[in-house]
Design a protein around this motif. Structure first.
Motif, PDB file in Angstrom:
ATOM      1  N   CYS A 231       0.825  -1.271   0.188  1.00  9.24           N
ATOM      2  CA  CYS A 231       0.136  -0.023   0.152  1.00  9.24           C
ATOM      3  C   CYS A 231       0.838   1.229  -0.100  1.00  9.24           C
ATOM      4  O   CYS A 231       1.957   1.274   0.545  1.00  9.24           O
ATOM      5  N   GLY A 232       0.196   2.354  -0.526  1.00 10.90           N
ATOM      6  CA  GLY A 232       0.936   3.656  -0.393  1.00 10.90           C
ATOM      7  C   GLY A 232       2.366   3.750  -0.901  1.00 10.90           C
ATOM      8  O   GLY A 232       2.750   3.164  -2.108  1.00 10.90           O
ATOM      9  N   THR A 233       3.358   4.433  -0.219  1.00 11.92           N
ATOM     10  CA  THR A 233       4.761   4.598  -0.330  1.00 11.92           C
ATOM     11  C   THR A 233       5.211   3.363  -0.735  1.00 11.92           C
ATOM     12  O   THR A 233       6.162   3.167  -1.621  1.00 11.92           O
ATOM     13  N   SER A 234       5.060   2.039   0.114  1.00 15.55           N
ATOM     14  CA  SER A 234       5.551   0.892  -0.104  1.00 15.55           C
ATOM     15  C   SER A 234       5.022   0.317  -1.627  1.00 15.55           C
ATOM     16  O   SER A 234       6.023  -0.191  -2.202  1.00 15.55           O
ATOM     17  N   SER A 235       4.289   0.730  -1.987  1.00 13.56           N
ATOM     18  CA  SER A 235       3.841  -0.020  -3.316  1.00 13.56           C
ATOM     19  C   SER A 235       4.734   0.715  -4.284  1.00 13.56           C
ATOM     20  O   SER A 235       4.780   0.361  -5.327  1.00 13.56           O
TER      21      SER A 235
ATOM     22  N   ILE B 293       5.617  -5.780   0.708  1.00 13.54           N
ATOM     23  CA  ILE B 293       6.239  -4.735   1.135  1.00 13.54           C
ATOM     24  C   ILE B 293       5.447  -3.789   2.141  1.00 13.54           C
ATOM     25  O   ILE B 293       4.545  -3.489   2.138  1.00 13.54           O
ATOM     26  N   SER B 294       6.139  -3.786   3.401  1.00 16.09           N
ATOM     27  CA  SER B 294       5.492  -3.029   4.639  1.00 16.09           C
ATOM     28  C   SER B 294       6.293  -2.400   5.477  1.00 16.09           C
ATOM     29  O   SER B 294       7.203  -3.044   6.338  1.00 16.09           O
ATOM     30  N   GLN B 295       6.462  -0.983   5.929  1.00 13.75           N
ATOM     31  CA  GLN B 295       7.398  -0.629   6.708  1.00 13.75           C
ATOM     32  C   GLN B 295       6.885  -0.939   8.081  1.00 13.75           C
ATOM     33  O   GLN B 295       7.798  -1.561   8.874  1.00 13.75           O
ATOM     34  N   SER B 296       5.601  -0.962   8.400  1.00 11.23           N
ATOM     35  CA  SER B 296       5.142  -1.313   9.751  1.00 11.23           C
ATOM     36  C   SER B 296       5.142  -2.933  10.114  1.00 11.23           C
ATOM     37  O   SER B 296       5.228  -3.341  11.081  1.00 11.23           O
ATOM     38  N   GLY B 297       4.583  -3.678   8.880  1.00 13.98           N
ATOM     39  CA  GLY B 297       4.337  -4.966   9.018  1.00 13.98           C
ATOM     40  C   GLY B 297       2.884  -5.149   9.631  1.00 13.98           C
ATOM     41  O   GLY B 297       2.660  -6.385   9.923  1.00 13.98           O
ATOM     42  N   GLU B 298       1.947  -4.192   9.947  1.00 17.94           N
ATOM     43  CA  GLU B 298       0.800  -4.175  10.502  1.00 17.94           C
ATOM     44  C   GLU B 298      -0.342  -3.580   9.662  1.00 17.94           C
ATOM     45  O   GLU B 298      -1.452  -3.629   9.905  1.00 17.94           O
ATOM     46  N   THR B 299       0.045  -3.316   8.275  1.00 16.11           N
ATOM     47  CA  THR B 299      -1.039  -2.824   7.506  1.00 16.11           C
ATOM     48  C   THR B 299      -1.993  -3.782   7.245  1.00 16.11           C
ATOM     49  O   THR B 299      -1.725  -4.770   6.725  1.00 16.11           O
ATOM     50  N   ALA B 300      -3.270  -3.575   7.516  1.00 22.94           N
ATOM     51  CA  ALA B 300      -4.264  -4.590   7.573  1.00 22.94           C
ATOM     52  C   ALA B 300      -4.544  -5.086   6.164  1.00 22.94           C
ATOM     53  O   ALA B 300      -4.547  -6.237   5.868  1.00 22.94           O
TER      54      ALA B 300
ATOM     55  N   VAL C 187       4.495  10.546   9.984  1.00 19.29           N
ATOM     56  CA  VAL C 187       3.463   9.683   9.223  1.00 19.29           C
ATOM     57  C   VAL C 187       3.842   9.603   7.733  1.00 19.29           C
ATOM     58  O   VAL C 187       3.774   8.485   6.869  1.00 19.29           O
ATOM     59  N   ALA C 188       4.738  10.762   7.121  1.00 18.57           N
ATOM     60  CA  ALA C 188       4.981  10.460   5.774  1.00 18.57           C
ATOM     61  C   ALA C 188       6.444   9.850   5.745  1.00 18.57           C
ATOM     62  O   ALA C 188       7.289   9.924   6.369  1.00 18.57           O
ATOM     63  N   SER C 189       6.294   8.508   4.898  1.00 22.32           N
ATOM     64  CA  SER C 189       7.511   7.602   4.886  1.00 22.32           C
ATOM     65  C   SER C 189       8.445   8.035   4.102  1.00 22.32           C
ATOM     66  O   SER C 189       8.384   8.645   2.891  1.00 22.32           O
TER      67      SER C 189
ATOM     68  N   ALA D  81       4.348  13.256  -5.557  1.00 22.51           N
ATOM     69  CA  ALA D  81       3.201  13.689  -5.422  1.00 22.51           C
ATOM     70  C   ALA D  81       2.427  13.522  -4.275  1.00 22.51           C
ATOM     71  O   ALA D  81       2.052  14.076  -3.376  1.00 22.51           O
ATOM     72  N   LEU D  82       2.666  12.138  -3.568  1.00 19.61           N
ATOM     73  CA  LEU D  82       1.944  11.448  -2.573  1.00 19.61           C
ATOM     74  C   LEU D  82       2.613  12.416  -1.150  1.00 19.61           C
ATOM     75  O   LEU D  82       1.917  12.648  -0.501  1.00 19.61           O
ATOM     76  N   LYS D  83       3.962  12.559  -1.121  1.00 17.42           N
ATOM     77  CA  LYS D  83       4.408  13.559  -0.056  1.00 17.42           C
ATOM     78  C   LYS D  83       3.887  14.793  -0.077  1.00 17.42           C
ATOM     79  O   LYS D  83       3.628  15.220   1.031  1.00 17.42           O
ATOM     80  N   LEU D  84       3.889  15.360  -1.160  1.00 17.51           N
ATOM     81  CA  LEU D  84       3.254  16.803  -1.073  1.00 17.51           C
ATOM     82  C   LEU D  84       1.707  16.841  -0.552  1.00 17.51           C
ATOM     83  O   LEU D  84       1.679  17.663   0.215  1.00 17.51           O
ATOM     84  N   LYS D  85       1.090  15.945  -1.135  1.00 17.45           N
ATOM     85  CA  LYS D  85      -0.400  15.863  -0.751  1.00 17.45           C
ATOM     86  C   LYS D  85      -0.377  15.758   0.703  1.00 17.45           C
ATOM     87  O   LYS D  85      -1.121  16.309   1.510  1.00 17.45           O
ATOM     88  N   GLU D  86       0.217  14.556   1.200  1.00 15.66           N
ATOM     89  CA  GLU D  86       0.203  14.220   2.701  1.00 15.66           C
ATOM     90  C   GLU D  86       0.369  15.412   3.617  1.00 15.66           C
ATOM     91  O   GLU D  86      -0.316  15.657   4.404  1.00 15.66           O
ATOM     92  N   ILE D  87       1.731  15.943   3.341  1.00 16.49           N
ATOM     93  CA  ILE D  87       1.956  16.849   4.388  1.00 16.49           C
ATOM     94  C   ILE D  87       1.766  18.556   4.381  1.00 16.49           C
ATOM     95  O   ILE D  87       1.701  19.341   4.886  1.00 16.49           O
TER      96      ILE D  87
ATOM     97  N   SER E 273       0.180   3.890  11.124  1.00 13.94           N
ATOM     98  CA  SER E 273      -0.181   2.473  10.636  1.00 13.94           C
ATOM     99  C   SER E 273      -1.667   2.246  10.388  1.00 13.94           C
ATOM    100  O   SER E 273      -2.288   2.759  11.235  1.00 13.94           O
ATOM    101  N   VAL E 274      -2.004   1.934   9.182  1.00 13.72           N
ATOM    102  CA  VAL E 274      -3.395   1.486   8.875  1.00 13.72           C
ATOM    103  C   VAL E 274      -3.758   0.164   9.032  1.00 13.72           C
ATOM    104  O   VAL E 274      -3.656  -0.579   8.169  1.00 13.72           O
ATOM    105  N   THR E 275      -3.957  -0.090  10.661  1.00 15.59           N
ATOM    106  CA  THR E 275      -4.565  -1.213  10.907  1.00 15.59           C
ATOM    107  C   THR E 275      -5.914  -1.911  10.818  1.00 15.59           C
ATOM    108  O   THR E 275      -6.162  -2.847  11.220  1.00 15.59           O
TER     109      THR E 275
HETATM  110  O1  M6R Z   1       3.592   0.538   6.857  1.00 13.59           O
HETATM  111  P1  M6R Z   1       3.364   0.226   5.648  1.00 13.59           P
HETATM  112  O2  M6R Z   1       4.424   0.576   4.707  1.00 13.59           O
HETATM  113  O3  M6R Z   1       2.476  -0.942   5.204  1.00 13.59           O
HETATM  114  O4  M6R Z   1       2.431   1.323   5.078  1.00 13.59           O
HETATM  115  C1  M6R Z   1       1.877   1.813   3.847  1.00 13.59           C
HETATM  116  C2  M6R Z   1       1.041   2.907   3.546  1.00 13.59           C
HETATM  117  O5  M6R Z   1      -0.019   3.269   4.561  1.00 13.59           O
HETATM  118  C3  M6R Z   1       2.078   4.078   3.615  1.00 13.59           C
HETATM  119  O6  M6R Z   1       3.372   3.936   3.138  1.00 13.59           O
HETATM  120  C4  M6R Z   1       1.630   5.465   3.491  1.00 13.59           C
HETATM  121  O7  M6R Z   1       1.209   5.769   2.096  1.00 13.59           O
HETATM  122  C5  M6R Z   1       2.470   6.448   4.000  1.00 13.59           C
HETATM  123  N1  M6R Z   1       1.762   7.513   4.950  1.00 13.59           N
HETATM  124  C6  M6R Z   1       3.196   7.504   2.819  1.00 13.59           C
HETATM  125  O8  M6R Z   1       4.013   8.430   3.349  1.00 13.59           O
END
Ligand code: M6R
Length: 366
Positions: free
Chosen positions: A57-61, A103-110, A156-158, A241-247, A362-364
């Protein structure tokens, strides 16, 4: 904990050279790469896989989308990237010889976890997690794993999670290429040298902060921005673009630059800044033609060029010359510049950089 930094995001952007060298520590003295860095069964699995499916999801994608360009070019096997929330509910055609990479930074993304469960339920046994948290849910559920060593990411912004994911995906690319007999010893050594030099190259991009900051005020009073890239830098445009939107809460969209004429060019006027990821690579001439299309409509271009590029500043064309062109790994350098741009635009706007409205780290939940 913040030390001399004003925000975690800024600190984490500047920690990237260290995060990369920690993540790449195992190759520090190595003349060759061994599959064991992905797990005991990796050699066996890499020999059997015929293609790759990346889910995130998100940046990881976007890290996954960048890797698609690497894997297909260097390892010569097909690679597809799916958004986890789509894949988990879609009727796809499972291929038991496919390597499924989550791929997941947190490893908890639902959604990413559910997508992994879905893949396994469909018979996928070759599974690999790339994750920044060793004790996370995702890590316990895959046959293979790679822990990025970015350290805790609070903003929050990765940022540093993304660049370390890219470095892990490049290692994966090289190992798949080796398993498919597509990598000569000389090339392996050359790529490993480039990886080892990456933290220093990132440092040089960080040194450009004052110039990037000077661009921020050109964006802060705008409502929209367009990001363009081509090839392996198209996912970097998406990430910018995602970074600019987010913050900064500025509406930003990214397109592969060749798509301009197919619609988005209608949006371009002097109020729409256009950011171009323009490394000095095989797509630069094509990209210059795309920039010309923007200039002809009065669009303001903000171009991230590098390595003795032929792109020159002129009326309405602002060029930031980044140090060296870094070949296949150039996305890692270009994204750092875009992170700095969004950070400084957000500072001018006075938004809550580390905790943007409506978002969670983390979007759990689905
Ligand atoms: O923890 P994850 O890598 O699974 O998270 C995925 C996205 O929720 C995450 O990359 C999100 O898009 C960030 N807020 C981007 O900066």
């Amino acid at each position: 904990e913040l030390g001399d930094y004003s925000h975690y995001m800024q600190k984490e952007i500047f920690e990237q050279p260290q995060a990369l060298s920690n993540t790449l520590e195992m190759i520090s003295g190595a003349g060759q790469l061994l599959p064991g860095i992905f797990g005991a069964e990796a050699a066996d699995i890499f020999n059997q896989v015929d293609s790759v499916l990346i889910i995130a999801c998100g940046t990881s994608s976007y890290a996954g989308m960048t890797a698609k360009y690497w894997i297909e070019q260097v390892a010569g096997i097909a690679c597809n990237v799916e958004i986890a929330s789509e894949y988990r509910y879609r009727q796809s055609v499972p291929n038991p010889k496919q390597l499924v990479v989550v791929i997941s930074q947190s490893g908890e993304t639902a959604d990413t976890l559910a997508a992994l469960h879905h893949a396994k339920a469909q018979g996928h046994a070759f599974t690999l997690a790339i994750c920044n948290v060793p004790e996370s849910a995702i890590i316990r559920e895959t046959a293979l794993r790679f822990i990025t060593r970015a350290g805790p990411e609070i903003g929050v912004a990765s940022t540093k999670a993304f660049t370390t994911q890219l470095s892990a995906l490049f290692l994966l690319t090289l190992l798949l290429a080796k398993a498919k007999q597509r990598l000569s010893e000389a090339n392996e050594k050359a790529y490993l040298d480039e990886l080892r030099h990456l933290p220093i190259a990132v440092d040089k991009v960080l040194a450009l902060e004052p110039s990037i900051k000077a661009w921020a005020m050109h964006f802060a009073n705008k409502h929209h921005a367009l990001f363009l890239g081509r090839g392996r830098h198209y996912p970097i445009a998406l990430e910018g673009a995602l970074k600019l939107k987010e913050i900064s809460y500025i509406h930003a969209e990214a397109y592969p630059a060749g798509e301009l004429k197919h619609g988005p060019l209608a949006l371009v006027d002097s109020e729409m800044p256009v950011v171009v990821v323009a490394p000095n690579d095989e797509m630069l001439e094509k990209l210059k033609a795309n920039m010309q299309e923007v200039s002809a409509r009065g669009g303001q271009l903000y171009v991230f060029a590098d390595g003795g590029s032929s792109v020159k500043s002129s009326e309405g064309v602002h060029v930031l010359q980044m140090p060296e062109h870094y070949g296949l790994l150039s996305p890692v350098l270009h994204v750092v510049a875009l992170q700095l741009l969004s950070y400084h635009v957000a500072l001018v706007k006075g938004t809550d950089v580390d905790k943007p409205r409506n978002l969670a780290k983390s979007v759990t939940v689905e």
